[in-house]
Write a protein that holds these residues in place. Sequence first.
Motif: not given
Length: 241
Positions: A41-42, A45-46, A70, A74, A78
């Motif tokens: 995710a970190e 995701a963006a 978003s 996100h 996760r």
Amino acid sequence: MKQDDHPSGPLGAAVPNFTVPPRPPRAVMTGRYAQLEPLNAEAHAALLFRAFEGQDQLWHYMYDGPFSSSAQFHRWVREVETKDDPLFYAIKNLETGHIEGVASYLRIAPEAGSIEVGSITYGPALQRTRAATDAMYLMMKWAFDAGYRRYEWKCNALNLPSRRAAQRLGFSYEGVFRQAAVAKGRNRDTAWFAAIDAEWPGLREAFEAWLSPANFDAEGKQRERLGDLTSLVRVSSDPLT
């Protein structure tokens, strides 16, 4: 394969050298045009939300999505990033340097020697690119090199682009399972495709020939179509494509 005779009826061919293959690793897989990275995710995701933003049609036949923000996307990443089945990867297009899609292994059954590829979601920038095909080649290659005997592709039977993609990539059509699931409150018939280990040497040769730089002209246009190459290996065709 030769079936064995038995007083009570025929039996399937013996598989004396079968060894249970490993589960897929959370490891990077790198090809000529694509790189698969364990979904995080970190890290992803963006970038993925940006690749998918405004493209709600990408989720039309999926069990999840579309995502309205978003933050919502996100949260979804996760939730799935820690799962072992499905095991998701982010796809980096090495020709652009951008993260542009996701795919996963799922229904992972090492004891049966069977594994599926699915949840394939490509942003517009990844669609119809060499990286898109290379990502699928990398996943299929890992599965057969690891010792899996069967590599599956399933999709909503109404999803004709997915059915065409399966055939292009060398999966043989195996039929439709009626009322296989309920997805987003609607019936889902599921079309089944698969490739098996005996077909892999021919499919690998087809992929490598198509992915070779020699298969593309100065403008990047293909000289030979992958579907033409894999059609020599497939044992059955989808009647709707």
